[in-house]
Motif scaffolding. Structure first.
Motif, PDB file in Angstrom:
ATOM      1  N   LEU A  45     -49.330 -61.125 -27.305  1.00  0.00           N
ATOM      2  CA  LEU A  45     -50.080 -60.349 -26.797  1.00  0.00           C
ATOM      3  C   LEU A  45     -51.268 -61.253 -26.108  1.00  0.00           C
ATOM      4  CD1 LEU A  45     -49.847 -57.139 -29.273  1.00  0.00           C
ATOM      5  CD2 LEU A  45     -48.446 -58.067 -27.210  1.00  0.00           C
ATOM      6  N   VAL A  46     -50.936 -60.993 -24.756  1.00  0.00           N
ATOM      7  CA  VAL A  46     -51.933 -61.722 -24.113  1.00  0.00           C
ATOM      8  C   VAL A  46     -53.277 -60.895 -23.339  1.00  0.00           C
ATOM      9  CG1 VAL A  46     -52.372 -63.632 -22.229  1.00  0.00           C
ATOM     10  CG2 VAL A  46     -50.245 -63.483 -23.268  1.00  0.00           C
ATOM     11  N   SER A  47     -54.910 -60.891 -24.472  1.00  0.00           N
ATOM     12  CA  SER A  47     -55.699 -59.897 -23.571  1.00  0.00           C
ATOM     13  C   SER A  47     -56.029 -60.632 -21.740  1.00  0.00           C
ATOM     14  CB  SER A  47     -57.422 -60.522 -24.335  1.00  0.00           C
ATOM     15  OG  SER A  47     -57.445 -61.250 -23.878  1.00  0.00           O
ATOM     16  N   LYS A  48     -56.928 -59.882 -21.872  1.00  0.00           N
ATOM     17  CA  LYS A  48     -57.278 -59.042 -20.446  1.00  0.00           C
ATOM     18  C   LYS A  48     -58.044 -61.011 -19.894  1.00  0.00           C
ATOM     19  CE  LYS A  48     -61.323 -57.242 -17.179  1.00  0.00           C
ATOM     20  NZ  LYS A  48     -61.773 -56.267 -17.431  1.00  0.00           N
ATOM     21  N   GLU A  49     -58.850 -61.459 -20.787  1.00  0.00           N
ATOM     22  CA  GLU A  49     -59.852 -62.788 -20.611  1.00  0.00           C
ATOM     23  C   GLU A  49     -58.087 -64.025 -21.206  1.00  0.00           C
ATOM     24  OE1 GLU A  49     -62.672 -60.092 -22.486  1.00  0.00           O
ATOM     25  OE2 GLU A  49     -59.905 -60.771 -23.208  1.00  0.00           O
ATOM     26  N   GLY A  50     -57.210 -63.848 -21.332  1.00  0.00           N
ATOM     27  CA  GLY A  50     -56.053 -64.592 -21.611  1.00  0.00           C
ATOM     28  C   GLY A  50     -56.332 -65.169 -23.475  1.00  0.00           C
ATOM     29  N   ASP A  51     -56.754 -64.717 -23.849  1.00  0.00           N
ATOM     30  CA  ASP A  51     -56.386 -65.172 -24.927  1.00  0.00           C
ATOM     31  C   ASP A  51     -55.444 -64.378 -25.786  1.00  0.00           C
ATOM     32  OD1 ASP A  51     -59.045 -66.575 -25.348  1.00  0.00           O
ATOM     33  OD2 ASP A  51     -60.351 -64.046 -25.858  1.00  0.00           O
ATOM     34  N   THR A  52     -54.768 -65.331 -26.574  1.00  0.00           N
ATOM     35  CA  THR A  52     -53.632 -64.571 -27.032  1.00  0.00           C
ATOM     36  C   THR A  52     -53.558 -64.368 -28.326  1.00  0.00           C
ATOM     37  OG1 THR A  52     -52.158 -66.620 -25.411  1.00  0.00           O
ATOM     38  CG2 THR A  52     -50.885 -65.841 -27.780  1.00  0.00           C
ATOM     39  N   PHE A  53     -52.332 -63.463 -29.052  1.00  0.00           N
ATOM     40  CA  PHE A  53     -52.465 -62.957 -30.181  1.00  0.00           C
ATOM     41  C   PHE A  53     -51.346 -62.996 -30.319  1.00  0.00           C
ATOM     42  CE2 PHE A  53     -56.548 -61.404 -28.569  1.00  0.00           C
ATOM     43  CZ  PHE A  53     -57.083 -61.301 -30.224  1.00  0.00           C
ATOM     44  N   GLU A  54     -50.759 -64.547 -31.470  1.00  0.00           N
ATOM     45  CA  GLU A  54     -49.273 -63.922 -32.363  1.00  0.00           C
ATOM     46  C   GLU A  54     -48.936 -62.767 -33.384  1.00  0.00           C
ATOM     47  OE1 GLU A  54     -47.954 -67.337 -33.397  1.00  0.00           O
ATOM     48  OE2 GLU A  54     -48.084 -68.601 -31.890  1.00  0.00           O
ATOM     49  N   VAL A  55     -47.854 -61.623 -32.403  1.00  0.00           N
ATOM     50  CA  VAL A  55     -47.973 -61.025 -33.528  1.00  0.00           C
ATOM     51  C   VAL A  55     -46.499 -60.347 -33.795  1.00  0.00           C
ATOM     52  CG1 VAL A  55     -48.490 -57.781 -33.939  1.00  0.00           C
ATOM     53  CG2 VAL A  55     -49.777 -59.474 -32.530  1.00  0.00           C
ATOM     54  N   SER A  71     -46.872 -49.811 -30.418  1.00  0.00           N
ATOM     55  CA  SER A  71     -47.073 -49.652 -28.768  1.00  0.00           C
ATOM     56  C   SER A  71     -45.448 -49.958 -28.090  1.00  0.00           C
ATOM     57  CB  SER A  71     -47.745 -51.180 -28.432  1.00  0.00           C
ATOM     58  OG  SER A  71     -47.350 -51.605 -26.796  1.00  0.00           O
ATOM     59  N   ASN A  72     -45.897 -48.613 -27.498  1.00  0.00           N
ATOM     60  CA  ASN A  72     -44.157 -48.278 -26.504  1.00  0.00           C
ATOM     61  C   ASN A  72     -43.977 -49.257 -25.524  1.00  0.00           C
ATOM     62  OD1 ASN A  72     -43.281 -46.145 -27.703  1.00  0.00           O
ATOM     63  ND2 ASN A  72     -45.049 -44.972 -27.874  1.00  0.00           N
ATOM     64  N   ILE A  89     -46.965 -61.175 -23.857  1.00  0.00           N
ATOM     65  CA  ILE A  89     -47.105 -59.886 -22.944  1.00  0.00           C
ATOM     66  C   ILE A  89     -48.097 -59.930 -22.823  1.00  0.00           C
ATOM     67  CG2 ILE A  89     -46.996 -57.620 -23.344  1.00  0.00           C
ATOM     68  CD1 ILE A  89     -44.680 -57.200 -25.064  1.00  0.00           C
ATOM     69  N   PRO A  90     -48.749 -59.806 -21.604  1.00  0.00           N
ATOM     70  CA  PRO A  90     -50.109 -59.821 -21.144  1.00  0.00           C
ATOM     71  C   PRO A  90     -50.628 -58.593 -20.780  1.00  0.00           C
ATOM     72  CG  PRO A  90     -48.178 -60.085 -19.081  1.00  0.00           C
ATOM     73  CD  PRO A  90     -48.062 -60.464 -20.277  1.00  0.00           C
ATOM     74  N   LEU A  91     -52.123 -58.495 -21.357  1.00  0.00           N
ATOM     75  CA  LEU A  91     -52.485 -57.398 -21.233  1.00  0.00           C
ATOM     76  C   LEU A  91     -53.833 -57.266 -20.271  1.00  0.00           C
ATOM     77  CD1 LEU A  91     -52.149 -56.277 -24.986  1.00  0.00           C
ATOM     78  CD2 LEU A  91     -50.533 -55.478 -23.090  1.00  0.00           C
ATOM     79  N   PRO A  92     -53.393 -57.088 -18.754  1.00  0.00           N
ATOM     80  CA  PRO A  92     -54.480 -57.257 -18.391  1.00  0.00           C
ATOM     81  C   PRO A  92     -56.152 -56.465 -18.011  1.00  0.00           C
ATOM     82  CG  PRO A  92     -52.587 -56.330 -17.173  1.00  0.00           C
ATOM     83  CD  PRO A  92     -52.384 -56.719 -18.445  1.00  0.00           C
ATOM     84  N   ASN A  93     -55.957 -54.953 -18.582  1.00  0.00           N
ATOM     85  CA  ASN A  93     -56.676 -53.781 -18.895  1.00  0.00           C
ATOM     86  C   ASN A  93     -57.395 -54.114 -20.311  1.00  0.00           C
ATOM     87  OD1 ASN A  93     -55.850 -53.562 -17.064  1.00  0.00           O
ATOM     88  ND2 ASN A  93     -54.107 -51.342 -17.216  1.00  0.00           N
ATOM     89  N   LEU A 110     -58.040 -55.494 -28.097  1.00  0.00           N
ATOM     90  CA  LEU A 110     -57.358 -56.384 -28.325  1.00  0.00           C
ATOM     91  C   LEU A 110     -57.086 -56.062 -29.832  1.00  0.00           C
ATOM     92  CD1 LEU A 110     -53.533 -56.441 -27.321  1.00  0.00           C
ATOM     93  CD2 LEU A 110     -54.445 -58.627 -27.389  1.00  0.00           C
ATOM     94  N   ALA A 111     -57.941 -57.731 -30.517  1.00  0.00           N
ATOM     95  CA  ALA A 111     -57.865 -58.001 -31.738  1.00  0.00           C
ATOM     96  C   ALA A 111     -58.631 -56.732 -32.785  1.00  0.00           C
ATOM     97  CB  ALA A 111     -58.710 -58.646 -32.063  1.00  0.00           C
ATOM     98  N   LYS A 112     -59.000 -55.066 -32.551  1.00  0.00           N
ATOM     99  CA  LYS A 112     -58.966 -54.056 -32.954  1.00  0.00           C
ATOM    100  C   LYS A 112     -57.311 -53.379 -33.106  1.00  0.00           C
ATOM    101  CE  LYS A 112     -62.494 -51.892 -34.512  1.00  0.00           C
ATOM    102  NZ  LYS A 112     -62.912 -51.327 -35.531  1.00  0.00           N
ATOM    103  N   VAL A 113     -57.100 -53.574 -31.690  1.00  0.00           N
ATOM    104  CA  VAL A 113     -55.832 -52.380 -31.344  1.00  0.00           C
ATOM    105  C   VAL A 113     -54.496 -53.203 -32.712  1.00  0.00           C
ATOM    106  CG1 VAL A 113     -53.781 -51.951 -30.214  1.00  0.00           C
ATOM    107  CG2 VAL A 113     -55.721 -51.713 -29.228  1.00  0.00           C
TER     108      VAL A 113
END
Length: 160
Positions: A11-21, A29-30, A55-59, A65-68
């Motif tokens: 999962l890629v945050s708005k700032e471009g940080d990537t989280f492997e989940v 998440s649907n 999966i980019p999450l631009p919003n 995202l870390a909290k989600v």
């Protein structure tokens, strides 16, 4: 359990940080389910030779995202008590488990960003929880206080 439940998604945050989940957690998440192709067995994401899907999450900001992800990880281990209406209390810790009440005990900006992220990522249980926290926040407030909380201008004339 489907074969694609054991893989990893990025999962890629708005700032471009990537989280492997783990996919099984991300699939709360649907949006992730749809991006991965739903329950379609032709998408086998547990092949270790295959690079995890990004999966980019631009919003969604990194901190949000870390909290989600924290929420989804905990929800997978201990599902939240469903929120029923009418609410039996105005105290969040009397409606859901203590961990979930503590989770939404954040500043107003973070809470609103969590609502937005839950909506964008289509995570119903998180959206229910964050909306509950917002409803508790505004309960008993005057119209002026609510306008201030939501940053709504009051430029209506007296007749409107």
């Amino acid at each position: 359990m489907d074969g694609d439940e054991s893989g990893i998604v990025k999962l890629v945050s708005k700032e471009g940080d990537t989280f492997e989940v783990p996919i099984q957690i991300a699939k709360l998440s649907n949006l992730v389910v749809t991006t991965l192709g739903g329950d379609d067995d032709t998408h086998d994401h547990d092949n270790t030779d295959e690079e995890p899907i990004e999966i980019p999450l631009p919003n969604v900001r990194t901190q949000v995202l870390a909290k989600v992800i924290e929420y989804c990880t905990h929800f997978s281990a201990e599902p939240m008590t469903p929120i029923t209406t009418p609410l039996k209390s105005t105290r969040i810790d009397e409606i859901v488990q203590e961990w979930y009440a503590d989770f939404v005990d954040v500043d107003q900006i973070m809470l609103f960003e969590l609502v937005t992220a839950a909506n964008f990522m289509d995570i119903k249980a998180l959206l229910d929880l964050t909306c509950l926290a917002v409803s508790v926040l505004i309960k008993g407030k005057s119209a002026e206080e609510i306008r201030r909380i939501f940053n709504i201008s009051n430029n209506f004339s007296g007749e409107e």
